[in-house]
Design a protein around this motif. Structure first.
Motif, PDB file in Angstrom:
ATOM      1  N   ALA A  81      -6.999   1.566   3.412  1.00  0.00           N
ATOM      2  CA  ALA A  81      -7.971   0.545   3.005  1.00  0.00           C
ATOM      3  C   ALA A  81      -8.488   0.837   1.599  1.00  0.00           C
ATOM      4  O   ALA A  81      -8.572  -0.060   0.764  1.00  0.00           O
ATOM      5  CB  ALA A  81      -9.120   0.472   4.001  1.00  0.00           C
ATOM      6  N   ARG A  82      -8.821   2.105   1.341  1.00  0.00           N
ATOM      7  CA  ARG A  82      -9.276   2.483  -0.002  1.00  0.00           C
ATOM      8  C   ARG A  82      -8.214   2.168  -1.043  1.00  0.00           C
ATOM      9  O   ARG A  82      -8.501   1.619  -2.101  1.00  0.00           O
ATOM     10  CB  ARG A  82      -9.628   3.958  -0.064  1.00  0.00           C
ATOM     11  N   ASP A  83      -6.973   2.513  -0.745  1.00  0.00           N
ATOM     12  CA  ASP A  83      -5.885   2.235  -1.686  1.00  0.00           C
ATOM     13  C   ASP A  83      -5.772   0.739  -1.969  1.00  0.00           C
ATOM     14  O   ASP A  83      -5.571   0.339  -3.111  1.00  0.00           O
ATOM     15  CB  ASP A  83      -4.559   2.774  -1.156  1.00  0.00           C
ATOM     16  N   PHE A  84      -5.905  -0.088  -0.935  1.00  0.00           N
ATOM     17  CA  PHE A  84      -5.850  -1.537  -1.124  1.00  0.00           C
ATOM     18  C   PHE A  84      -6.984  -2.013  -2.023  1.00  0.00           C
ATOM     19  O   PHE A  84      -6.761  -2.701  -3.017  1.00  0.00           O
ATOM     20  CB  PHE A  84      -5.913  -2.270   0.223  1.00  0.00           C
ATOM     21  N   TYR A  85      -8.212  -1.657  -1.679  1.00  0.00           N
ATOM     22  CA  TYR A  85      -9.362  -2.156  -2.437  1.00  0.00           C
ATOM     23  C   TYR A  85      -9.429  -1.599  -3.859  1.00  0.00           C
ATOM     24  O   TYR A  85      -9.898  -2.280  -4.762  1.00  0.00           O
ATOM     25  CB  TYR A  85     -10.670  -1.914  -1.675  1.00  0.00           C
ATOM     26  N   THR A  86      -8.939  -0.383  -4.067  1.00  0.00           N
ATOM     27  CA  THR A  86      -8.973   0.179  -5.421  1.00  0.00           C
ATOM     28  C   THR A  86      -7.760  -0.259  -6.245  1.00  0.00           C
ATOM     29  O   THR A  86      -7.913  -0.712  -7.370  1.00  0.00           O
ATOM     30  CB  THR A  86      -9.089   1.716  -5.400  1.00  0.00           C
TER      31      THR A  86
ATOM     32  N   ASP B 196      -7.597  -8.770   4.711  1.00  0.00           N
ATOM     33  CA  ASP B 196      -7.237  -7.477   4.134  1.00  0.00           C
ATOM     34  C   ASP B 196      -6.202  -6.815   5.058  1.00  0.00           C
ATOM     35  O   ASP B 196      -5.860  -7.390   6.113  1.00  0.00           O
ATOM     36  CB  ASP B 196      -8.491  -6.634   3.883  1.00  0.00           C
ATOM     37  N   PRO B 197      -5.681  -5.653   4.717  1.00  0.00           N
ATOM     38  CA  PRO B 197      -4.656  -5.021   5.554  1.00  0.00           C
ATOM     39  C   PRO B 197      -5.087  -4.717   6.986  1.00  0.00           C
ATOM     40  O   PRO B 197      -4.236  -4.527   7.855  1.00  0.00           O
ATOM     41  CB  PRO B 197      -4.325  -3.726   4.794  1.00  0.00           C
ATOM     42  N   ASP B 198      -6.397  -4.685   7.257  1.00  0.00           N
ATOM     43  CA  ASP B 198      -6.883  -4.460   8.618  1.00  0.00           C
ATOM     44  C   ASP B 198      -7.219  -5.748   9.345  1.00  0.00           C
ATOM     45  O   ASP B 198      -7.771  -5.722  10.439  1.00  0.00           O
ATOM     46  CB  ASP B 198      -8.105  -3.533   8.584  1.00  0.00           C
ATOM     47  N   GLY B 199      -6.914  -6.888   8.731  1.00  0.00           N
ATOM     48  CA  GLY B 199      -7.176  -8.171   9.372  1.00  0.00           C
ATOM     49  C   GLY B 199      -8.576  -8.696   9.164  1.00  0.00           C
ATOM     50  O   GLY B 199      -8.939  -9.736   9.711  1.00  0.00           O
ATOM     51  N   ASN B 200      -9.402  -7.990   8.364  1.00  0.00           N
ATOM     52  CA  ASN B 200     -10.757  -8.477   8.083  1.00  0.00           C
ATOM     53  C   ASN B 200     -10.659  -9.707   7.192  1.00  0.00           C
ATOM     54  O   ASN B 200     -10.053  -9.659   6.116  1.00  0.00           O
ATOM     55  CB  ASN B 200     -11.574  -7.391   7.374  1.00  0.00           C
ATOM     56  N   ARG B 201     -11.241 -10.802   7.641  1.00  0.00           N
ATOM     57  CA  ARG B 201     -11.184 -12.058   6.910  1.00  0.00           C
ATOM     58  C   ARG B 201     -12.340 -12.135   5.896  1.00  0.00           C
ATOM     59  O   ARG B 201     -13.496 -11.966   6.253  1.00  0.00           O
ATOM     60  CB  ARG B 201     -11.253 -13.252   7.845  1.00  0.00           C
ATOM     61  N   ILE B 202     -11.966 -12.388   4.642  1.00  0.00           N
ATOM     62  CA  ILE B 202     -12.958 -12.459   3.569  1.00  0.00           C
ATOM     63  C   ILE B 202     -12.849 -13.822   2.904  1.00  0.00           C
ATOM     64  O   ILE B 202     -11.776 -14.226   2.455  1.00  0.00           O
ATOM     65  CB  ILE B 202     -12.751 -11.312   2.562  1.00  0.00           C
ATOM     66  N   ASP B 203     -13.962 -14.511   2.858  1.00  0.00           N
ATOM     67  CA  ASP B 203     -14.079 -15.831   2.224  1.00  0.00           C
ATOM     68  C   ASP B 203     -14.425 -15.594   0.762  1.00  0.00           C
ATOM     69  O   ASP B 203     -15.373 -14.875   0.464  1.00  0.00           O
ATOM     70  CB  ASP B 203     -15.194 -16.603   2.948  1.00  0.00           C
ATOM     71  N   VAL B 204     -13.641 -16.177  -0.133  1.00  0.00           N
ATOM     72  CA  VAL B 204     -13.833 -15.967  -1.571  1.00  0.00           C
ATOM     73  C   VAL B 204     -14.128 -17.316  -2.217  1.00  0.00           C
ATOM     74  O   VAL B 204     -13.439 -18.295  -1.951  1.00  0.00           O
ATOM     75  CB  VAL B 204     -12.558 -15.359  -2.215  1.00  0.00           C
ATOM     76  N   GLY B 205     -15.150 -17.374  -3.065  1.00  0.00           N
ATOM     77  CA  GLY B 205     -15.504 -18.639  -3.691  1.00  0.00           C
ATOM     78  C   GLY B 205     -16.003 -18.510  -5.108  1.00  0.00           C
ATOM     79  O   GLY B 205     -16.349 -17.431  -5.573  1.00  0.00           O
TER      80      GLY B 205
END
Length: 125
Positions: A26-31, A113-122
């Protein structure tokens, strides 16, 4: 506090806590993909981490049995939603709701994200 008397209470920042199965992945993805910086981590092995980019802050918590819910867990405002959408597509992220102008005044989309957490972006129209 429902009576409207807040006793002068002021609220500071609030950050989304994202459960992840593999905190290093997760850290690798976000960074690497989204450009966040790790500003704090705790535990041995690491079980909690704070990531920041600009005014955004995410908290990651290691939850090996995490099963992502079928709803958005965070909302993120960005300065160029079209560029962010293109970035998500380039990295093969699952898009839940495609980029569109919404009747509530945002141009927005939802990704996982890679863990399936859904993030709404606007971004405001």
């Amino acid at each position: 506090m429902s009576d409207g008397d807040d006793h002068g209470i002021r609220f500071g920042r609030i950050a989304a806590m994202l459960p992840v199965k593999d905190i290093q992945r997760a850290r690798d993805f976000y960074t690497s993909v989204l450009g966040f910086t790790t500003t704090f981590q705790n535990g041995d092995p690491v079980g909690f981490m704070i990531l920041k980019r600009d005014q955004a802050e995410l908290h990651l918590t290691l939850q090996p049995r995490h099963r992502a819910p079928p709803f958005n867990v965070a909302h993120m405002m960005v300065g160029d939603v079209d560029a962010f959408y293109a970035l998500c597509e380039r990295h093969g992220l699952r898009i839940i709701k495609r980029l569109a102008n919404k009747d509530y005044g945002l141009r927005a989309f939802v990704f996982e994200d890679p863990d399936g957490n859904r993030i709404d972006v606007g971004q405001p129209l």
